[in-house]
Motif scaffolding. Sequence first.
Motif, PDB file in Angstrom:
ATOM      1  N   SER A  67      -6.963  10.553 -37.966  1.00  0.00           N
ATOM      2  CA  SER A  67      -5.728  11.246 -38.358  1.00  0.00           C
ATOM      3  C   SER A  67      -4.572  10.275 -38.556  1.00  0.00           C
ATOM      4  CB  SER A  67      -5.351  12.292 -37.305  1.00  0.00           C
ATOM      5  OG  SER A  67      -6.297  13.335 -37.253  1.00  0.00           O
ATOM      6  N   GLU A  68      -4.642   9.127 -37.856  1.00  0.00           N
ATOM      7  CA  GLU A  68      -3.562   8.145 -37.926  1.00  0.00           C
ATOM      8  C   GLU A  68      -3.441   7.519 -39.314  1.00  0.00           C
ATOM      9  OE1 GLU A  68      -1.430   7.350 -35.224  1.00  0.00           O
ATOM     10  OE2 GLU A  68      -2.401   9.141 -34.414  1.00  0.00           O
ATOM     11  N   PHE A  69      -4.548   7.455 -40.056  1.00  0.00           N
ATOM     12  CA  PHE A  69      -4.539   6.809 -41.369  1.00  0.00           C
ATOM     13  C   PHE A  69      -4.932   7.785 -42.489  1.00  0.00           C
ATOM     14  CE2 PHE A  69      -4.807   3.186 -38.523  1.00  0.00           C
ATOM     15  CZ  PHE A  69      -3.975   2.256 -39.133  1.00  0.00           C
ATOM     16  N   TYR A  70      -4.818   9.069 -42.205  1.00  0.00           N
ATOM     17  CA  TYR A  70      -5.175  10.089 -43.189  1.00  0.00           C
ATOM     18  C   TYR A  70      -3.965  10.426 -44.054  1.00  0.00           C
ATOM     19  CZ  TYR A  70      -6.776  14.606 -45.032  1.00  0.00           C
ATOM     20  OH  TYR A  70      -7.138  15.654 -45.845  1.00  0.00           O
ATOM     21  N   ASP A  71      -4.182  10.534 -45.352  1.00  0.00           N
ATOM     22  CA  ASP A  71      -3.132  10.947 -46.268  1.00  0.00           C
ATOM     23  C   ASP A  71      -3.423  12.375 -46.716  1.00  0.00           C
ATOM     24  OD1 ASP A  71      -0.794  10.219 -48.119  1.00  0.00           O
ATOM     25  OD2 ASP A  71      -2.299  10.968 -49.527  1.00  0.00           O
ATOM     26  N   ALA A  72      -2.591  13.304 -46.289  1.00  0.00           N
ATOM     27  CA  ALA A  72      -2.848  14.724 -46.539  1.00  0.00           C
ATOM     28  C   ALA A  72      -2.716  15.078 -48.012  1.00  0.00           C
ATOM     29  CB  ALA A  72      -1.894  15.575 -45.704  1.00  0.00           C
ATOM     30  N   ASP A  73      -1.845  14.380 -48.743  1.00  0.00           N
ATOM     31  CA  ASP A  73      -1.647  14.695 -50.163  1.00  0.00           C
ATOM     32  C   ASP A  73      -2.886  14.376 -50.989  1.00  0.00           C
ATOM     33  OD1 ASP A  73       0.931  15.605 -49.688  1.00  0.00           O
ATOM     34  OD2 ASP A  73       1.815  13.624 -49.996  1.00  0.00           O
ATOM     35  N   SER A  74      -3.445  13.180 -50.758  1.00  0.00           N
ATOM     36  CA  SER A  74      -4.633  12.779 -51.531  1.00  0.00           C
ATOM     37  C   SER A  74      -5.936  13.141 -50.828  1.00  0.00           C
ATOM     38  CB  SER A  74      -4.602  11.269 -51.791  1.00  0.00           C
ATOM     39  OG  SER A  74      -4.674  10.543 -50.558  1.00  0.00           O
ATOM     40  N   LYS A  75      -5.817  13.598 -49.584  1.00  0.00           N
ATOM     41  CA  LYS A  75      -6.975  13.931 -48.756  1.00  0.00           C
ATOM     42  C   LYS A  75      -7.942  12.747 -48.663  1.00  0.00           C
ATOM     43  CE  LYS A  75      -6.763  18.903 -49.610  1.00  0.00           C
ATOM     44  NZ  LYS A  75      -7.488  20.117 -50.064  1.00  0.00           N
ATOM     45  N   THR A  76      -7.359  11.569 -48.390  1.00  0.00           N
ATOM     46  CA  THR A  76      -8.165  10.351 -48.286  1.00  0.00           C
ATOM     47  C   THR A  76      -7.853   9.603 -46.997  1.00  0.00           C
ATOM     48  OG1 THR A  76      -6.508   9.065 -49.516  1.00  0.00           O
ATOM     49  CG2 THR A  76      -8.332  10.049 -50.788  1.00  0.00           C
ATOM     50  N   TYR A  77      -8.778   8.742 -46.626  1.00  0.00           N
ATOM     51  CA  TYR A  77      -8.684   7.901 -45.436  1.00  0.00           C
ATOM     52  C   TYR A  77      -8.615   6.438 -45.851  1.00  0.00           C
ATOM     53  CZ  TYR A  77     -10.434  12.132 -43.126  1.00  0.00           C
ATOM     54  OH  TYR A  77     -10.594  13.406 -42.669  1.00  0.00           O
ATOM     55  N   LEU A  78      -7.962   5.640 -45.047  1.00  0.00           N
ATOM     56  CA  LEU A  78      -7.920   4.205 -45.286  1.00  0.00           C
ATOM     57  C   LEU A  78      -9.114   3.543 -44.615  1.00  0.00           C
ATOM     58  CD1 LEU A  78      -6.201   1.905 -46.513  1.00  0.00           C
ATOM     59  CD2 LEU A  78      -5.115   1.667 -44.266  1.00  0.00           C
ATOM     60  N   LEU A  79      -9.868   2.758 -45.372  1.00  0.00           N
ATOM     61  CA  LEU A  79     -11.032   2.049 -44.850  1.00  0.00           C
ATOM     62  C   LEU A  79     -11.149   0.704 -45.546  1.00  0.00           C
ATOM     63  CD1 LEU A  79     -13.635   2.092 -43.083  1.00  0.00           C
ATOM     64  CD2 LEU A  79     -14.820   3.039 -45.085  1.00  0.00           C
ATOM     65  N   LYS A  80     -11.047  -0.358 -44.787  1.00  0.00           N
ATOM     66  CA  LYS A  80     -11.139  -1.723 -45.321  1.00  0.00           C
ATOM     67  C   LYS A  80     -10.176  -1.941 -46.490  1.00  0.00           C
ATOM     68  CE  LYS A  80     -15.720  -1.679 -45.668  1.00  0.00           C
ATOM     69  NZ  LYS A  80     -17.109  -2.185 -45.888  1.00  0.00           N
TER      70      LYS A  80
END
Length: 424
Positions: free
Chosen positions: A246-259
Amino acid sequence: MNDKIIAVEAQQIIDCKCRPAVEVVVRTESGAIGRGAAPTGTSVGMYEAWVLRDGDKSTYNGLSVHKAVQNVEQIIAPALIGMNIFDQRAIDDTMIALDGTENKQKLGGNAIYSVSIAAFRAAADARRIPLYNYIAGGEIKTVPVPCFNVINGGRYELFSQTFNEFLIVPYVTDSIDEAIEMAVTVFQKLNDVLTRYLSSKPQVASSYGYAAPSDDPEVVLYLMQEAIDQCGYTGRIAFALDCASSEFYDADSKTYLLKGERVTSDRLIAYARELSEKFNFVFIEDLLDENDWEGYQKAVREIPRTLILGDDLTVTKLSFLQRAYEEKAVDGFILKPNQVGTISEAMDAYHFAADKGLIAVPSGRSGGVVDDVVMDFSVGLQVPLQKNGAPRSGERIEKLNFLMRANAASEHCRLYDISPLVRF
């Protein structure tokens, strides 16, 4: 049995990160005393009980809790005086009714939970037994396998490691003393392994583990495995992850940050599965955002080699756990009593999970104190696993000593055998 509350006292103290916290002392007519202080987390879910702070920037940068202390002394205390210390449910229900909000925002979850802990401990003290024996209803037979958060993710100068906690789980032993020695040995060896990898000493992260050396979780895990192998513990120590996504989740794009890249829920699940096929994970916690129920259902279906646990998703709340069970969204949950805000509500969540075959893993918070009641939960409920921090700071070391003392004080006690639970 009846023992009436005669005093409820509160004051402001500081936690292990020097942030103000509420501490409460409850006294009974028999002379019993209980003390409690609510911890706070770094990764805090949006559905957790409210931490009431003053907001006055002139003192502790707005983090003081004098309002919460005042609520204990002026509102909660008068309502609890004369109540039976052994009726935890009535004590907690009284405070919930006084507050009247969904997340304990009026009086403060930190105020209510501190009182709840103090009352719980006073009840055990009135019977002159350790709180964990009071919870267990007698002598304990097992202590949980401690899980150690040795490398911490987060936002660093050159990159962000989006997985929050990389844990080691020393489980191939029946001795708590040996399990702790194994973890401490690997943690110390990891300093050397990271130093060689970085060509400099690793930084200490905010949760007292080592700062992540890379934004690639696989690199981090291989370095941890190297330390395990060098210590001679190959095959005896497994891994666990707290992604805190949840700390790196973007609700607008519904994406997560990974690498360093934005990825979908499906891609993150697929990546976690790939990791689980390369490394032996006992559990993966908070893989997805706290509102991504569909994603959690898919993760449970598609990642068979590890347990999928909820934390921000379930927040130790019965209604959330009921939904998670009905939707097959988790294999278990992280038990953090302060998330829901009273001992009784936390026990309700635990008993529901136990009845439905969901695993409960008690966990401290990053901002805690030495006498964390979660350790009494861990030992008294005789659960398989318990989350600890890195074996570095005082309140975290005390948790380990707590496990060893409880084990030594209980005849025929042993480390919980988690081998039937592991899926690798």
